[in-house]
Design an enzyme around this catalytic site. Structure first.
Site, PDB file in Angstrom:
ATOM      1  N   ARG A 112       1.083   2.373   7.052  1.00  0.00           N
ATOM      2  CA  ARG A 112       0.545   0.934   6.065  1.00  0.00           C
ATOM      3  C   ARG A 112       0.908  -0.378   6.792  1.00  0.00           C
ATOM      4  NH1 ARG A 112       0.878  -0.646  -0.050  1.00  0.00           N
ATOM      5  NH2 ARG A 112       3.137  -0.256   0.194  1.00  0.00           N
ATOM      6  N   THR A 116      -2.223  -6.453   5.923  1.00  0.00           N
ATOM      7  CA  THR A 116      -3.169  -6.082   5.069  1.00  0.00           C
ATOM      8  C   THR A 116      -3.314  -4.884   4.212  1.00  0.00           C
ATOM      9  OG1 THR A 116      -3.846  -4.207   6.644  1.00  0.00           O
ATOM     10  CG2 THR A 116      -4.593  -6.651   7.361  1.00  0.00           C
ATOM     11  N   ASP A 208      12.379  10.921  -2.147  1.00  0.00           N
ATOM     12  CA  ASP A 208      11.540  10.571  -0.829  1.00  0.00           C
ATOM     13  C   ASP A 208      11.455  12.101  -0.274  1.00  0.00           C
ATOM     14  OD1 ASP A 208      10.781   8.084   1.586  1.00  0.00           O
ATOM     15  OD2 ASP A 208      11.139  10.520   2.247  1.00  0.00           O
ATOM     16  N   ASP A 211      12.509  12.373   3.602  1.00  0.00           N
ATOM     17  CA  ASP A 211      13.898  12.200   3.844  1.00  0.00           C
ATOM     18  C   ASP A 211      14.651  13.525   3.160  1.00  0.00           C
ATOM     19  OD1 ASP A 211      14.198   9.932   4.768  1.00  0.00           O
ATOM     20  OD2 ASP A 211      14.466   8.730   2.811  1.00  0.00           O
TER      21      ASP A 211
END
Ligand code: URA
Length: 217
Positions: A112, A116, A208, A211
């Site tokens: 990402r 923006t 996560d 992870d």
């Protein structure tokens, strides 16, 4: 907590088989080790692959049993491509390939852009002749839906025969976002959790996924 759009919900296949639910619960537990998390993900992915492949096309071939000739049905696994969204999607590959070993594999990497907030592609490698293939995109978590929708848009440019999305967990935000961007792409998941938190994590979730698969935290 937001509502799931009714049409978007109808596009979701909730895989509620007891074995799937049992293994998912073990994966969610914070004390599950990296080793057992990975092991469970493998098992769960292979179980979920059965459901994703339920409507796979069969073809007739002639075979001989020890007693006589017959026409029997087989799948053409080579026509299927599992596309992993890097990096957590890789945790699903071994399990799905254990049940469709002939399938091809593609990888897509997106990050990402902090300025923006758009998904930017940094890696894209697919098998040849994508227009002849059915795609199952794999990523353990359908959270905001941003990277999933961007990956599917990119894959649609390859003009595959069909696209499905397979995840372990999703939430109302992810389901709505995916449906808004790609109403033609069914989502297969083992659970729809309550909500996203402000950091884009699914609650109650499992943390996560990358992870936990790779032991990086
Ligand atoms: N990605 C993860 O790994 N976990 C979440 O809860 C959401 C996105």
């Amino acid at each position: 907590m937001i509502d799931i759009n009714a049409a978007a919900r109808a596009n979701v296949h909730l895989i509620d088989h007891p074995l799937v639910q049992h293994k998912l619960t073990l994966m969610r537990k914070k004390e599950s080790s990296t080793n057992s998390f990975r092991h469970l993900l493998n098992e769960l992915s292979s179980l979920m692959a059965y459901e994703v492949c339920r409507d796979m096309a069969l073809q007739d071939i002639e075979i001989e049993t020890p007693l006589e000739r017959m026409t029997a049905k087989v799948i053409d696994g080579k026509k299927l491509v599992f596309v992993s969204i890097l990096r957590a999607g890789n945790g699903i590959l071994d399990g799905v390939l254990s049940v469709v070993p002939g399938a091809r594999v593609g990888h897509i990497g997106l990050y990402r852009d902090p300025a923006t907030l758009q998904a930017v592609e940094y890696y894209f490698k697919m098998p040849k002749n994508m227009e002849e293939r059915d795609i199952v995109v794999v990523d353990p978590m359908l959270a905001t839906g941003n990277s999933a929708a961007a990956a599917v848009s990119r894959l649609k440019a390859c003009q595959p025969k069909s696209i499905k999305f397979l995840c372990l967990l999703t939430c109302p935000e992810g389901i709505n976002a995916m449906y808004q961007a790609h109403p033609d792409v069914p989502v297969y998941t083992a659970a729809i959790d309550r909500e996203l938190n402000s950091h884009g994590y699914i609650l109650p979730g499992l943390g996560d996924a990358g992870d936990r698969i790779f032991g990086t935290q």
